[in-house]
Design a protein around this motif. Structure first.
Motif, PDB file in Angstrom:
ATOM      1  N   ALA A  52       0.830  -1.207   0.000  1.00 25.79           N
ATOM      2  CA  ALA A  52       0.000   0.000   0.000  1.00 25.79           C
ATOM      3  C   ALA A  52       0.864   1.255   0.000  1.00 25.79           C
ATOM      4  O   ALA A  52       0.568   2.237  -0.696  1.00 25.79           O
ATOM      5  N   ALA A  53       1.949   1.231   0.783  1.00 25.25           N
ATOM      6  CA  ALA A  53       2.848   2.381   0.855  1.00 25.25           C
ATOM      7  C   ALA A  53       3.509   2.640  -0.501  1.00 25.25           C
ATOM      8  O   ALA A  53       3.591   3.789  -0.950  1.00 25.25           O
ATOM      9  N   TRP A  54       3.976   1.555  -1.149  1.00 26.42           N
ATOM     10  CA  TRP A  54       4.624   1.719  -2.444  1.00 26.42           C
ATOM     11  C   TRP A  54       3.649   2.258  -3.497  1.00 26.42           C
ATOM     12  O   TRP A  54       3.976   3.154  -4.270  1.00 26.42           O
ATOM     13  N   ASP A  55       2.437   1.694  -3.533  1.00 26.85           N
ATOM     14  CA  ASP A  55       1.433   2.146  -4.507  1.00 26.85           C
ATOM     15  C   ASP A  55       1.134   3.629  -4.346  1.00 26.85           C
ATOM     16  O   ASP A  55       1.063   4.379  -5.337  1.00 26.85           O
ATOM     17  N   ARG A  56       0.975   4.059  -3.122  1.00 26.91           N
ATOM     18  CA  ARG A  56       0.631   5.462  -2.872  1.00 26.91           C
ATOM     19  C   ARG A  56       1.822   6.389  -3.127  1.00 26.91           C
ATOM     20  O   ARG A  56       1.650   7.492  -3.637  1.00 26.91           O
ATOM     21  N   PHE A  57       3.010   5.941  -2.771  1.00 27.30           N
ATOM     22  CA  PHE A  57       4.204   6.744  -3.029  1.00 27.30           C
ATOM     23  C   PHE A  57       4.403   6.942  -4.539  1.00 27.30           C
ATOM     24  O   PHE A  57       4.619   8.067  -5.013  1.00 27.30           O
ATOM     25  N   LEU A  58       4.326   5.847  -5.278  1.00 28.04           N
ATOM     26  CA  LEU A  58       4.518   5.914  -6.724  1.00 28.04           C
ATOM     27  C   LEU A  58       3.465   6.809  -7.374  1.00 28.04           C
ATOM     28  O   LEU A  58       3.793   7.669  -8.213  1.00 28.04           O
ATOM     29  N   ALA A  59       2.189   6.622  -6.992  1.00 25.60           N
ATOM     30  CA  ALA A  59       1.110   7.410  -7.579  1.00 25.60           C
ATOM     31  C   ALA A  59       1.266   8.896  -7.270  1.00 25.60           C
ATOM     32  O   ALA A  59       1.038   9.747  -8.134  1.00 25.60           O
ATOM     33  N   CYS A  60       1.677   9.198  -6.041  1.00 18.43           N
ATOM     34  CA  CYS A  60       1.855  10.603  -5.658  1.00 18.43           C
ATOM     35  C   CYS A  60       3.018  11.251  -6.414  1.00 18.43           C
ATOM     36  O   CYS A  60       2.936  12.419  -6.824  1.00 18.43           O
ATOM     37  N   ILE A  61       4.102  10.509  -6.597  1.00 14.72           N
ATOM     38  CA  ILE A  61       5.257  11.025  -7.327  1.00 14.72           C
ATOM     39  C   ILE A  61       4.882  11.294  -8.787  1.00 14.72           C
ATOM     40  O   ILE A  61       5.244  12.332  -9.367  1.00 14.72           O
ATOM     41  N   VAL A  62       4.148  10.349  -9.392  1.00 21.99           N
ATOM     42  CA  VAL A  62       3.734  10.514 -10.789  1.00 21.99           C
ATOM     43  C   VAL A  62       2.742  11.668 -10.926  1.00 21.99           C
ATOM     44  O   VAL A  62       2.712  12.355 -11.954  1.00 21.99           O
ATOM     45  N   ALA A  63       1.934  11.885  -9.884  1.00 26.25           N
ATOM     46  CA  ALA A  63       0.912  12.941  -9.943  1.00 26.25           C
ATOM     47  C   ALA A  63       1.513  14.329 -10.108  1.00 26.25           C
ATOM     48  O   ALA A  63       0.909  15.199 -10.761  1.00 26.25           O
ATOM     49  N   MET A  64       2.695  14.556  -9.570  1.00 22.17           N
ATOM     50  CA  MET A  64       3.284  15.903  -9.618  1.00 22.17           C
ATOM     51  C   MET A  64       3.705  16.332 -11.025  1.00 22.17           C
ATOM     52  O   MET A  64       3.329  17.425 -11.471  1.00 22.17           O
ATOM     53  N   PRO A  65       4.446  15.535 -11.795  1.00 16.38           N
ATOM     54  CA  PRO A  65       4.744  15.956 -13.173  1.00 16.38           C
ATOM     55  C   PRO A  65       3.497  16.042 -14.051  1.00 16.38           C
ATOM     56  O   PRO A  65       3.424  16.907 -14.934  1.00 16.38           O
ATOM     57  N   PHE A  66       2.524  15.181 -13.805  1.00 14.23           N
ATOM     58  CA  PHE A  66       1.267  15.262 -14.543  1.00 14.23           C
ATOM     59  C   PHE A  66       0.594  16.610 -14.280  1.00 14.23           C
ATOM     60  O   PHE A  66       0.101  17.266 -15.205  1.00 14.23           O
ATOM     61  N   SER A  67       0.570  17.002 -12.996  1.00  9.32           N
ATOM     62  CA  SER A  67      -0.045  18.278 -12.624  1.00  9.32           C
ATOM     63  C   SER A  67       0.684  19.448 -13.275  1.00  9.32           C
ATOM     64  O   SER A  67       0.060  20.380 -13.805  1.00  9.32           O
ATOM     65  N   ALA A  68       2.003  19.400 -13.222  1.00  8.95           N
ATOM     66  CA  ALA A  68       2.796  20.473 -13.817  1.00  8.95           C
ATOM     67  C   ALA A  68       2.529  20.582 -15.314  1.00  8.95           C
ATOM     68  O   ALA A  68       2.347  21.682 -15.861  1.00  8.95           O
ATOM     69  N   LEU A  69       2.471  19.429 -15.985  1.00  9.07           N
ATOM     70  CA  LEU A  69       2.271  19.413 -17.435  1.00  9.07           C
ATOM     71  C   LEU A  69       0.898  19.968 -17.818  1.00  9.07           C
ATOM     72  O   LEU A  69       0.795  20.867 -18.665  1.00  9.07           O
ATOM     73  N   PHE A  70      -0.154  19.474 -17.199  1.00 14.77           N
ATOM     74  CA  PHE A  70      -1.507  19.868 -17.601  1.00 14.77           C
ATOM     75  C   PHE A  70      -1.879  21.263 -17.116  1.00 14.77           C
ATOM     76  O   PHE A  70      -2.444  22.061 -17.886  1.00 14.77           O
ATOM     77  N   PHE A  71      -1.567  21.559 -15.840  1.00 20.36           N
ATOM     78  CA  PHE A  71      -1.973  22.861 -15.303  1.00 20.36           C
ATOM     79  C   PHE A  71      -1.171  24.004 -15.929  1.00 20.36           C
ATOM     80  O   PHE A  71      -1.719  25.051 -16.274  1.00 20.36           O
ATOM     81  N   GLU A  72       0.140  23.813 -16.032  1.00 23.31           N
ATOM     82  CA  GLU A  72       0.980  24.887 -16.557  1.00 23.31           C
ATOM     83  C   GLU A  72       0.827  25.027 -18.075  1.00 23.31           C
ATOM     84  O   GLU A  72       0.879  26.136 -18.612  1.00 23.31           O
ATOM     85  N   ALA A  73       0.626  23.911 -18.758  1.00 24.79           N
ATOM     86  CA  ALA A  73       0.521  23.962 -20.214  1.00 24.79           C
ATOM     87  C   ALA A  73      -0.864  24.388 -20.687  1.00 24.79           C
ATOM     88  O   ALA A  73      -0.994  24.990 -21.762  1.00 24.79           O
TER      89      ALA A  73
END
Length: 331
Positions: A52-73
């Motif tokens: 559970a910890a790994w799944d949430r860590f990985l998803a949270c890390i991936v969420a940040m570049p996704f956010s930067a790409l979509f929100f900023e672009a």
């Protein structure tokens, strides 16, 4: 009404408070989100908690570049969040971290609420993630030992085996029985509970793939299937024959020695000698005697399978105070 607080509840309560305190002391924004991560990562077993910890860590890390790409672009707009999730969720599923979708959505909303992305915001979210997950993993380092309970299950199942064999032997001698058979349904229940608990014990050991108790209860389950087949065979013996009484003596010896220090191969040898004795005995004179003797031979074959299953099992060492020392269940 008795009210008992489980160890998992206690760990969740303590871990939640600890993660908020730590996050506050570190001066991060959205510190309460660390508590959410802690709650979601505390699981019944160490392996599940780590996963559970790994799944949430990985998803949270991936969420940040996704956010930067979509929100900023594109824009910081609710419709962009929806558009991003169309791509983000399949990515997380592809990475086999689907349990992290909810918690990573919290990170996405943090960045959306900030209205911009910067090193400070990224660092803030990383601290929130590490505190929340880190506290959960620390809480789950402690898991109560299940060995004593598993040993109790083993003893209860063996006691029921003894009772069933005892009643079977008594019926073979007298063709009468007042037994209510409650041990049959009780044993089936105990085996299901014990296998479930022993699998949980495996999940609490990160470096151990096998559990002797799980193999033990699987072995007993197979033996129990044979016992369930033996019962109607013995019940069909309405005509008393000498072979039936000899079988009763063997079964009595068998159930009296379901305990540490005895090995199945001894009884396999005795059963085979008994089978040879049957072969040289006088042929049956009546149809009833023939049917009875055929049933006894069938019982011999089933008991041979019963003992062969046990002979391939190495046993479990009893180590708890107050329990019998040695190997659990030799027969």
């Amino acid at each position: 009404m008795n009210y008992r607080i489980g160890y998992r509840t206690a760990k969740t309560a303590i871990g939640t408070a600890a993660s908020i305190i730590i996050a506050q002391q570190l001066g991060v924004h959205n510190f309460a989100s660390a508590a959410i991560l802690t709650i979601l990562c505390i699981k019944p077993t160490k392996r599940k908690s780590l996963r559970a910890a790994w799944d949430r860590f990985l998803a949270c890390i991936v969420a940040m570049p996704f956010s930067a790409l979509f929100f900023e672009a594109i824009a910081y707009h609710p419709l962009v969040i929806g558009l991003m999730l169309f791509f983000f969720i399949p990515t997380i599923v592809m990475l086999r971290a689907r349990d992290g979708v909810v918690t990573s959505s919290v990170i996405i909303l943090h960045i959306y609420s900030a209205g911009h992305i910067s090193k400070d915001i990224v660092l803030n979210e990383l601290i929130v993630i590490m505190v929340g997950i880190g506290v959960a993993l620390l809480m789950n380092l402690y898991m109560p030992s299940l060995e004593k309970k598993l040993y109790e299950y083993a003893n209860q199942i063996e006691d029921n085996f003894r009772k069933i064999f005892m009643e079977m032997a008594e019926y073979l001698r007298t063709n009468e029985s007042t037994w209510d058979g409650k041990e049959i349904s009780e044993t089936a229940r105990l085996l299901n509970e014990a296998k479930s608990l022993s699998f949980r014990d495996v999940e609490n050991h990160l470096l151990r793939e096998e559990n002797h108790y799980y193999h033990y209860f699987t072995m007993r389950e197979k033996q129990f299937e044979i016992i369930e087949r033996l019962l109607p065979i013995s019940a069909s013996l309405t005509h008393s024959v000498e072979q039936g009484r000899m079988m009763a003596d063997f079964i009595e010896e068998l159930y009296m020695n379901i305990n540490p220090g005895n090995t199945a191969y001894i009884y396999l040898d005795k059963l085979r000698k008994l089978k040879k004795e049957y072969e040289v005995m006088k042929l049956p004179d009546t149809r009833e005697e023939f049917v009875a003797r055929a049933a006894v031979v069938q019982m011999v074959n089933e008991l041979e399978d019963y003992l062969l299953i046990k002979s391939s099992f190495k046993g479990i060492k009893g180590t708890k105070k107050g329990n019998r020392s040695g190997t659990v269940g030799a027969n």
